[in-house]
Design a protein around this motif. Structure first.
Motif, mmCIF file in Angstrom:
data_model
loop_
_atom_site.group_PDB
_atom_site.id
_atom_site.type_symbol
_atom_site.label_atom_id
_atom_site.label_comp_id
_atom_site.label_asym_id
_atom_site.label_seq_id
_atom_site.Cartn_x
_atom_site.Cartn_y
_atom_site.Cartn_z
ATOM 1 N N TYR A 158 30.741 66.876 6.846
ATOM 2 C CA TYR A 158 32.049 67.104 6.209
ATOM 3 C C TYR A 158 32.088 68.459 5.511
ATOM 4 C CZ TYR A 158 35.198 66.651 2.138
ATOM 5 O OH TYR A 158 36.120 66.863 1.144
ATOM 6 N N ILE A 159 31.057 68.779 4.746
ATOM 7 C CA ILE A 159 31.022 70.043 4.015
ATOM 8 C C ILE A 159 30.873 71.222 4.969
ATOM 9 C CG2 ILE A 159 29.669 71.401 2.362
ATOM 10 C CD1 ILE A 159 29.107 68.772 0.894
ATOM 11 N N LYS A 160 30.029 71.052 5.984
ATOM 12 C CA LYS A 160 29.848 72.131 6.954
ATOM 13 C C LYS A 160 31.134 72.412 7.712
ATOM 14 C CE LYS A 160 25.669 73.387 6.211
ATOM 15 N NZ LYS A 160 25.422 74.758 5.684
ATOM 16 N N LEU A 161 31.918 71.376 7.961
ATOM 17 C CA LEU A 161 33.209 71.580 8.627
ATOM 18 C C LEU A 161 34.134 72.397 7.735
ATOM 19 C CD1 LEU A 161 35.050 70.943 11.035
ATOM 20 C CD2 LEU A 161 35.771 68.868 9.827
ATOM 21 N N ILE A 209 29.563 87.930 0.802
ATOM 22 C CA ILE A 209 30.652 87.208 0.145
ATOM 23 C C ILE A 209 30.759 85.760 0.607
ATOM 24 C CG2 ILE A 209 33.157 87.107 -0.097
ATOM 25 C CD1 ILE A 209 33.163 90.160 -0.225
ATOM 26 N N PRO A 210 30.713 85.453 1.926
ATOM 27 C CA PRO A 210 30.775 84.040 2.326
ATOM 28 C C PRO A 210 29.659 83.202 1.708
ATOM 29 C CG PRO A 210 31.144 85.447 4.211
ATOM 30 C CD PRO A 210 30.718 86.343 3.098
ATOM 31 N N MET A 211 28.473 83.802 1.575
ATOM 32 C CA MET A 211 27.357 83.069 0.989
ATOM 33 C C MET A 211 27.598 82.799 -0.491
ATOM 34 S SD MET A 211 23.371 84.022 1.387
ATOM 35 C CE MET A 211 23.658 84.082 3.148
ATOM 36 N N LEU A 212 28.169 83.790 -1.193
ATOM 37 C CA LEU A 212 28.452 83.606 -2.606
ATOM 38 C C LEU A 212 29.556 82.569 -2.813
ATOM 39 C CD1 LEU A 212 28.298 87.302 -3.892
ATOM 40 C CD2 LEU A 212 26.572 85.518 -4.135
ATOM 41 N N LEU A 213 30.515 82.511 -1.883
ATOM 42 C CA LEU A 213 31.590 81.534 -1.991
ATOM 43 C C LEU A 213 31.080 80.108 -1.811
ATOM 44 C CD1 LEU A 213 34.471 83.342 -0.052
ATOM 45 C CD2 LEU A 213 34.245 83.042 -2.523
ATOM 46 N N GLN A 214 29.912 79.962 -1.173
ATOM 47 C CA GLN A 214 29.328 78.634 -0.985
ATOM 48 C C GLN A 214 28.512 78.174 -2.200
ATOM 49 O OE1 GLN A 214 27.448 77.998 2.923
ATOM 50 N NE2 GLN A 214 28.391 79.905 3.599
ATOM 51 N N MET A 215 28.273 79.084 -3.151
ATOM 52 C CA MET A 215 27.438 78.753 -4.300
ATOM 53 C C MET A 215 27.966 77.591 -5.144
ATOM 54 S SD MET A 215 25.898 82.344 -5.723
ATOM 55 C CE MET A 215 25.171 81.497 -7.126
ATOM 56 N N PRO A 216 29.315 77.482 -5.368
ATOM 57 C CA PRO A 216 29.783 76.331 -6.151
ATOM 58 C C PRO A 216 29.351 74.992 -5.568
ATOM 59 C CG PRO A 216 31.514 77.962 -5.985
ATOM 60 C CD PRO A 216 30.403 78.430 -5.095
ATOM 61 N N ILE A 217 29.377 74.872 -4.236
ATOM 62 C CA ILE A 217 28.938 73.629 -3.603
ATOM 63 C C ILE A 217 27.428 73.475 -3.745
ATOM 64 C CG2 ILE A 217 28.737 72.410 -1.403
ATOM 65 C CD1 ILE A 217 31.422 73.498 -0.630
ATOM 66 N N LEU A 218 26.699 74.574 -3.599
ATOM 67 C CA LEU A 218 25.242 74.541 -3.727
ATOM 68 C C LEU A 218 24.834 74.007 -5.093
ATOM 69 C CD1 LEU A 218 22.446 75.510 -2.493
ATOM 70 C CD2 LEU A 218 22.808 77.597 -3.794
ATOM 71 N N PHE A 240 16.775 65.792 1.168
ATOM 72 C CA PHE A 240 17.234 65.336 2.481
ATOM 73 C C PHE A 240 18.563 65.996 2.841
ATOM 74 C CE2 PHE A 240 19.517 62.075 5.082
ATOM 75 C CZ PHE A 240 18.744 62.236 6.233
ATOM 76 N N TYR A 241 19.435 66.146 1.856
ATOM 77 C CA TYR A 241 20.719 66.814 2.095
ATOM 78 C C TYR A 241 20.494 68.245 2.601
ATOM 79 C CZ TYR A 241 25.046 69.305 1.107
ATOM 80 O OH TYR A 241 26.150 70.108 1.206
ATOM 81 N N TYR A 242 19.602 68.999 1.931
ATOM 82 C CA TYR A 242 19.374 70.385 2.335
ATOM 83 C C TYR A 242 18.651 70.475 3.674
ATOM 84 C CZ TYR A 242 21.170 72.214 -2.012
ATOM 85 O OH TYR A 242 21.996 72.545 -3.042
ATOM 86 N N PHE A 243 17.791 69.512 3.956
ATOM 87 C CA PHE A 243 17.143 69.474 5.265
ATOM 88 C C PHE A 243 18.186 69.303 6.375
ATOM 89 C CE2 PHE A 243 15.605 66.331 8.486
ATOM 90 C CZ PHE A 243 14.919 67.229 9.281
ATOM 91 N N VAL A 244 19.053 68.320 6.225
ATOM 92 C CA VAL A 244 20.102 68.085 7.226
ATOM 93 C C VAL A 244 21.047 69.278 7.289
ATOM 94 C CG1 VAL A 244 22.018 66.590 7.894
ATOM 95 C CG2 VAL A 244 19.944 65.594 6.927
ATOM 96 N N SER A 245 21.365 69.854 6.124
ATOM 97 C CA SER A 245 22.268 71.003 6.083
ATOM 98 C C SER A 245 21.696 72.188 6.862
ATOM 99 C CB SER A 245 22.524 71.397 4.624
ATOM 100 O OG SER A 245 23.376 72.519 4.537
ATOM 101 N N ASN A 246 20.399 72.425 6.701
ATOM 102 C CA ASN A 246 19.767 73.526 7.434
ATOM 103 C C ASN A 246 19.798 73.296 8.940
ATOM 104 O OD1 ASN A 246 19.116 75.007 5.126
ATOM 105 N ND2 ASN A 246 17.114 74.066 4.909
ATOM 106 N N ILE A 247 19.520 72.063 9.355
ATOM 107 C CA ILE A 247 19.527 71.751 10.785
ATOM 108 C C ILE A 247 20.928 71.933 11.365
ATOM 109 C CG2 ILE A 247 19.190 69.929 12.495
ATOM 110 C CD1 ILE A 247 16.600 71.100 11.344
#
Length: 607
Positions: free
Chosen positions: A374-377, A434-443, A539-546
């Motif tokens: 969901y988040i990756k989408l 910039i896209p990476m920084l915009l993802q920081m709030p979710i991180l 586990f969340y970050y593992f799946v997120s990386n994959i």
């Protein structure tokens, strides 16, 4: 991963490292202290065992003056109960003796008793006109039969404890428990006692020695403290990470005070306000059966009790956002969702999605996988933009290498000419960062969501017995500094997947030398940081990386480097001879050019 993306990742790594060191801070466990249990008869100042009951009763009556008639009796325990809560009330003092949350268990699978008479003491006291201090625990109350009634259109049960001081003079304590509620209504009434009670505030002292409810007592301690909410709608708390006793005096009116643990909270809420308060947190480092001692001293205007306005609500329940947000103003702050934008991300993005999936999917491990998708989408446009930026850098790599070779180690001149090349080719070097920084709030939102999500508490998945704490795949016979004495397999999988993701990025990256080395070092740093974090987070970050790796592999199939090169050349030809447009990139380019000229002059002057 271009240079700006690598810098962005480095900043994120530093922020996470600093945040997690503060987040994980907790005292070392030491051998448990011996706790002694004693039982005494109700007396204002019991100093020694009475010679006989008659003498003891006479002494007690003399000490309490007009209240001596209700100073003797036998304690009776009455229970108010619904589907989620069991509250035991004692007639001695008419107070809450024990609270059990029926839908939860302790870490060792025992009934979850939030507190009992050994761990928690609540003491109401007031002054009389003849200068005596009367404590409600000195008095014996007569309980009424449990009655059924309706409160806010919901079925409820109520019981009244009455201490008849004299004809027409009594103290009443009324407890009300609604169906399926974690709140217990409480009223304190002084009826006809205007001539006995001094115009001094009623004092409530609540000492709560937090019982150990979780396996990871270090994490439990780092999330346990006193929260409070003032009448001017200001939320604050004492430090949960403090290793020394901390006290704060609040002179302004207070709406509620909460003894907050990692996953559960016991609180008292005033319908009006407490006049003021003093709150204290005492870490119990030497006792592995207790987390901390929390103490609150609250003052209640005596006029409220004399006029029927001393109305309160106890809350004994889980730190579940859907439960807390409906209790009273600001009460949802007892669930740690992060500050500022991170809190909003959790409230309005993560929690609604998690609750929706929870209704249809029985396995929380599968829910985490679906949450990642969901988040990756949602973030897929940023992922695509970041990849395209790296691809542009890659196709310009021959020109960048030529600039480096021509300037032979002159970094400022190399950077200036590189920025000029980017400008001519229509490439924004910040577009990858910039896209990476915009993802920081979710991180960062996830760093608060998983350690505090009661939904994951004691939920197993694969080899993890509890997704709310770290998984133990193997125990070590020694302790590794900053790592611990256990091996978390989910953390290792996360580390391996991060290295795979980094390698994939480096295939389209222009990063070389130390920056490339640091990009592989960061996953190792994360491995140490996250080894003692909840398994659900790793586990969340593992799946997120994959999933991200798969996203990039899919994007790579549809992105033609030759076409990107052609588009860049067309842009260069179209804008040939034109001055670069203004904006951040132009200012950055001019600054680098000036710096290169100054460096050239400096070198020329030193020759």
């Amino acid at each position: 991963m271009d240079k700006n993306s690598a810098i962005g990742m480095g900043l994120i790594a530093i922020l996470i490292l600093v945040y997690s060191i503060f987040f994980m801070k907790g005292p070392e466990e030491q051998p448990a202290q011996k706790v002694t249990k004693s039982t005494t008869a109700a007396a204002a100042t019991p100093t020694q065992a009475p010679v006989n009951d008659s003498l003891a009763n006479a002494q007690r009556a003399a000490q309490l003056g007009a209240f001596g008639a209700v100073a003797t009796g036998q304690n009776q325990t009455i229970t108010l109960e619904n589907k989620v809560l069991r509250v035991s009330l004692g007639s001695q003092g008419g107070k809450v003796e024990e609270v059990e949350l029926k839908n939860y268990k302790t870490w060792d699978k025992k009934p979850l008793v939030l507190f009992d008479t050994q761990s928690s003491q609540q003491e109401f006291s007031f002054q009389t006109n003849d200068g005596k201090t009367i404590r409600l625990s000195d008095l014996f109350f007569q309980p009424s039969a449990v009655s059924n009634l309706t409160v806010n259109e919901k079925p409820a049960k109520a019981i009244t404890f009455t201490a008849q001081v004299a004809p027409g003079q009594s103290i009443e304590q009324v407890y009300t428990l609604q169906e399926d509620a974690y709140e217990v209504g409480y009223q304190l009434n002084f009826r006809g006692m205007e001539g006995l009670v001094a115009q001094q505030p009623i004092n409530l002292t609540w000492t709560d020695k937090l019982k150990r409810l979780e396996k990871d007592i270090k994490q439990n301690r780092s999330h346990s403290t006193i929260n409070y909410y003032t009448a001017d709608e200001s939320f604050d708390n004492l430090s949960a990470s403090a290793t020394e006793t901390e006290t704060e005096k609040l002179e302004e009116p207070v709406k509620w005070v909460a003894n907050k643990q990692n996953f559960f909270t016991a609180a008292i809420i005033a319908q009006n306000n407490f006049a003021n308060a003093e709150v204290t947190v005492e870490p119990n480092d030497a006792d592995t059966t207790q987390v901390k001692t929390l103490r609150s001293k609250l003052t209640i205007p005596v006029a409220d009790a004399l006029t029927g306005k001393a109305n309160f609500t106890y809350f004994f329940g889980p730190n579940d956002y859907d439960v807390l947000k409906n209790v009273t103003d600001g009460f949802d702050r007892n669930l740690e969702l992060g500050w500022g934008i991170f809190s909003y991300v959790n409230k309005y993005l993560i929690i609604p999605a998690f609750d929706f999936l929870e209704d249809f999917v029985p396995s929380y491990g599968i829910i985490i996988i679906l949450l990642v998708l969901y988040i990756k989408l949602l973030l897929s446009p940023l992922t695509y933009k970041s990849y395209i930026s790296m691809a542009k850098m890659k196709v310009l790599k021959p020109e960048i290498d030529a600039i480096k070779e021509k300037n032979d180690g002159d970094m400022q001149k190399t950077q200036a000419e590189t920025m000029s090349l980017y400008s001519k080719m229509g490439v924004n070097p910040m577009s990858g960062c910039i896209p990476m920084l915009l993802q920081m709030p979710i991180l960062f939102a996830m760093f608060n969501f998983f350690p505090n999500s009661i939904e994951l508490r004691q939920e197993p998945f694969l080899w993890a017995h509890d997704l709310s704490t770290y998984d133990v795949f193997a125990m070590l016979p020694f302790t590794i500094p900053f790592y611990g004495n256990h091996v978390s397999m989910f953390t290792l999988l996360m580390t391996a997947s991060t290295i795979l993701y980094t390698w994939s990025n480096n295939q389209v990256s222009t990063v070389q030398g130390p920056m490339k080395f640091y990009s592989y070092l960061m996953p190792v740093i994360f491995m140490f940081v996250l080894n003692s974090f909840p398994a659900g987070l790793s586990f969340y970050y593992f799946v997120s990386n994959i999933v991200t790796f798969g996203q990039q592999a899919l994007i790579r199939r549809f992105v033609d480097d030759a076409k990107i090169r052609k588009n860049l050349e067309e842009y260069q030809e179209k804008n040939k001879g034109k001055e670069p447009k203004g904006g951040f990139q132009k200012r950055l380019q001019d600054a680098m050019k000036v710096a290169a000229e100054q460096e050239a002059k400096r070198k020329k002057g030193t020759k």
